[in-house]
Scaffold this motif. Structure first.
Motif, PDB file in Angstrom:
ATOM      1  N   SER A  15       7.855  16.380  -4.616  1.00  0.00           N
ATOM      2  CA  SER A  15       8.489  16.846  -3.415  1.00  0.00           C
ATOM      3  C   SER A  15      10.052  17.006  -3.589  1.00  0.00           C
ATOM      4  CB  SER A  15       8.266  15.690  -2.239  1.00  0.00           C
ATOM      5  OG  SER A  15       8.901  14.410  -2.572  1.00  0.00           O
ATOM      6  N   PHE A  16      10.517  17.649  -2.596  1.00  0.00           N
ATOM      7  CA  PHE A  16      11.930  17.956  -2.636  1.00  0.00           C
ATOM      8  C   PHE A  16      12.829  16.772  -2.683  1.00  0.00           C
ATOM      9  CE2 PHE A  16      15.953  18.846  -0.535  1.00  0.00           C
ATOM     10  CZ  PHE A  16      16.168  20.017  -1.165  1.00  0.00           C
ATOM     11  N   SER A  17      12.613  15.620  -2.263  1.00  0.00           N
ATOM     12  CA  SER A  17      13.524  14.257  -2.451  1.00  0.00           C
ATOM     13  C   SER A  17      13.293  13.902  -3.978  1.00  0.00           C
ATOM     14  CB  SER A  17      13.036  13.243  -1.867  1.00  0.00           C
ATOM     15  OG  SER A  17      11.778  12.598  -2.161  1.00  0.00           O
ATOM     16  N   PRO A  57      -1.953  17.023  -3.348  1.00  0.00           N
ATOM     17  CA  PRO A  57      -1.948  16.513  -4.723  1.00  0.00           C
ATOM     18  C   PRO A  57      -2.664  17.711  -5.646  1.00  0.00           C
ATOM     19  CG  PRO A  57      -3.790  15.423  -3.709  1.00  0.00           C
ATOM     20  CD  PRO A  57      -3.050  16.246  -2.672  1.00  0.00           C
ATOM     21  N   LEU A  58      -2.558  17.653  -6.834  1.00  0.00           N
ATOM     22  CA  LEU A  58      -2.982  18.664  -7.683  1.00  0.00           C
ATOM     23  C   LEU A  58      -2.936  18.159  -9.136  1.00  0.00           C
ATOM     24  CD1 LEU A  58      -4.117  21.733  -8.189  1.00  0.00           C
ATOM     25  CD2 LEU A  58      -1.410  22.228  -8.873  1.00  0.00           C
ATOM     26  N   VAL A  59      -4.342  18.103  -9.810  1.00  0.00           N
ATOM     27  CA  VAL A  59      -4.369  17.563 -11.104  1.00  0.00           C
ATOM     28  C   VAL A  59      -3.810  18.863 -12.209  1.00  0.00           C
ATOM     29  CG1 VAL A  59      -5.945  17.267 -13.190  1.00  0.00           C
ATOM     30  CG2 VAL A  59      -6.319  16.533 -10.728  1.00  0.00           C
ATOM     31  N   GLY A  80       7.287  17.098   2.333  1.00  0.00           N
ATOM     32  CA  GLY A  80       6.351  15.742   2.408  1.00  0.00           C
ATOM     33  C   GLY A  80       6.015  15.071   1.145  1.00  0.00           C
ATOM     34  N   SER A  81       5.676  13.846   1.297  1.00  0.00           N
ATOM     35  CA  SER A  81       5.272  13.051   0.105  1.00  0.00           C
ATOM     36  C   SER A  81       4.057  12.257   0.559  1.00  0.00           C
ATOM     37  CB  SER A  81       6.224  11.948  -0.355  1.00  0.00           C
ATOM     38  OG  SER A  81       7.328  12.532  -1.142  1.00  0.00           O
ATOM     39  N   ASP A  82       2.775  12.944   0.482  1.00  0.00           N
ATOM     40  CA  ASP A  82       1.721  12.543   1.220  1.00  0.00           C
ATOM     41  C   ASP A  82       0.892  11.413   0.069  1.00  0.00           C
ATOM     42  OD1 ASP A  82      -0.978  12.299   2.098  1.00  0.00           O
ATOM     43  OD2 ASP A  82      -1.039  13.979   2.942  1.00  0.00           O
ATOM     44  N   PHE A  83       1.200  10.175   0.053  1.00  0.00           N
ATOM     45  CA  PHE A  83       0.790   9.322  -0.969  1.00  0.00           C
ATOM     46  C   PHE A  83      -0.658   8.930  -0.748  1.00  0.00           C
ATOM     47  CE2 PHE A  83       4.738   6.553  -1.706  1.00  0.00           C
ATOM     48  CZ  PHE A  83       5.500   7.382  -1.904  1.00  0.00           C
ATOM     49  N   PRO A 121       7.008   7.543   1.332  1.00  0.00           N
ATOM     50  CA  PRO A 121       5.945   8.377   1.832  1.00  0.00           C
ATOM     51  C   PRO A 121       6.208   8.970   3.142  1.00  0.00           C
ATOM     52  CG  PRO A 121       5.528   6.046   2.242  1.00  0.00           C
ATOM     53  CD  PRO A 121       6.716   6.048   1.420  1.00  0.00           C
ATOM     54  N   THR A 122       5.569  10.178   3.516  1.00  0.00           N
ATOM     55  CA  THR A 122       5.581  10.690   4.717  1.00  0.00           C
ATOM     56  C   THR A 122       4.186  10.712   5.745  1.00  0.00           C
ATOM     57  OG1 THR A 122       5.127  12.999   3.847  1.00  0.00           O
ATOM     58  CG2 THR A 122       7.450  12.498   4.041  1.00  0.00           C
ATOM     59  N   ASP A 123       3.307  10.103   5.008  1.00  0.00           N
ATOM     60  CA  ASP A 123       1.986   9.820   5.916  1.00  0.00           C
ATOM     61  C   ASP A 123       1.845   8.345   6.259  1.00  0.00           C
ATOM     62  OD1 ASP A 123       1.603   9.416   2.986  1.00  0.00           O
ATOM     63  OD2 ASP A 123      -0.501   9.438   3.445  1.00  0.00           O
ATOM     64  N   PRO A 124       1.853   8.158   7.496  1.00  0.00           N
ATOM     65  CA  PRO A 124       1.544   6.471   7.601  1.00  0.00           C
ATOM     66  C   PRO A 124       0.536   5.789   7.408  1.00  0.00           C
ATOM     67  CG  PRO A 124       1.491   7.745   9.720  1.00  0.00           C
ATOM     68  CD  PRO A 124       1.590   8.946   8.659  1.00  0.00           C
ATOM     69  N   ALA A 125      -0.656   6.479   6.887  1.00  0.00           N
ATOM     70  CA  ALA A 125      -1.960   5.925   6.714  1.00  0.00           C
ATOM     71  C   ALA A 125      -2.102   5.989   5.131  1.00  0.00           C
ATOM     72  CB  ALA A 125      -3.101   7.009   7.137  1.00  0.00           C
ATOM     73  N   TRP A 126      -1.244   5.902   4.334  1.00  0.00           N
ATOM     74  CA  TRP A 126      -1.420   5.713   2.876  1.00  0.00           C
ATOM     75  C   TRP A 126      -1.736   4.405   2.537  1.00  0.00           C
ATOM     76  CZ3 TRP A 126       1.233   2.213  -0.112  1.00  0.00           C
ATOM     77  CH2 TRP A 126       2.380   1.771   0.417  1.00  0.00           C
ATOM     78  N   PRO A 127      -1.443   3.327   3.042  1.00  0.00           N
ATOM     79  CA  PRO A 127      -1.726   1.998   2.861  1.00  0.00           C
ATOM     80  C   PRO A 127      -3.523   1.937   2.678  1.00  0.00           C
ATOM     81  CG  PRO A 127      -0.090   1.604   4.071  1.00  0.00           C
ATOM     82  CD  PRO A 127      -0.587   3.031   4.187  1.00  0.00           C
ATOM     83  N   ALA A 128      -4.163   2.546   3.583  1.00  0.00           N
ATOM     84  CA  ALA A 128      -5.668   2.685   3.585  1.00  0.00           C
ATOM     85  C   ALA A 128      -6.158   3.279   2.346  1.00  0.00           C
ATOM     86  CB  ALA A 128      -6.211   3.350   4.901  1.00  0.00           C
TER      87      ALA A 128
END
Length: 190
Positions: A15-17, A57-59, A80-83, A121-128
């Motif tokens: 991501s940009f960061s 994500p992309l392989v 965004g960083s969608d973990f 991360p920019t997605d709050p649900a990543w821990p699940a």
């Protein structure tokens, strides 16, 4: 004798960061290939897959021998960083790869996952999604490598086996090599 295979996955935030750190990631992958090249046993055993992610994500490199030339990782102009989606994709990829290796009658070691990011991360649900990845039968050993202004607590939650920080002077290639050293590489190459 059935050959051993160590599947390694590099899951890299592009991501940009992370844009200022992508050259370091590519250099680390080249260094890692050099270390693997120096050890015939490692060259025969280590397989590497690279997954890049930002908002999705992309392989970028399917699982193949670590010595095979690697695609250059490129940054994306996405903030965004969608973990979560990255962990979900890599879980599917690992399960598929491990199954395919076993069908080839290879003895598969526990996979290793190298997570490279600033840990923001920019997605709050990543821990699940992380919990689903670590609950699978093919649960990888989780190693985090932080670059830039890292969120160390987040990386600590991901890197349950180890956490390396670039700001401490650790280079990615060395972190990758030392992580597989216990399993495959001889000590003099690390």
């Amino acid at each position: 004798m059935v050959p051993d295979v160590l599947p390694c996955y590099l899951l890299c935030d592009v991501s940009f960061s992370m844009s200022d750190h992508i050259d370091e990631v590519n250099a680390g992958m080249r260094e890692f290939r050099g270390v693997v090249h120096a050890d015939r046993r490692a060259a025969a055993q280590i397989r590497l897959c690279v997954v890049a992610f930002a908002e999705s994500p992309l392989v970028v490199r399917p699982l193949q021998p670590a010595l095979d030339p690697s695609e250059i990782i490129r940054p994306r102009q996405e903030s965004g960083s969608d973990f979560g989606s990255a962990f979900t994709l890599v879980r599917t990829v690992i399960e598929r790869d491990v199954h395919a290796l076993k069908e080839q009658r290879l003895r598969v070691r526990r996979p290793m996952l190298f997570f490279v990011s600033d840990g923001r991360p920019t997605d709050p649900a990543w821990p699940a999604a992380l919990a689903r990845l670590t609950a699978t039968a093919s649960c990888p050993e989780m190693i985090a490598f932080g670059l830039g202004a890292v969120d160390q607590p987040t990386l600590g939650r991901i890197g349950t086996s180890r956490v390396f920080l670039g700001r401490d002077g650790v280079r990615l290639g060395n972190a990758l090599a030392s992580s597989v050293a216990r399993t495959v590489l001889r000590a003099e190459h690390v």
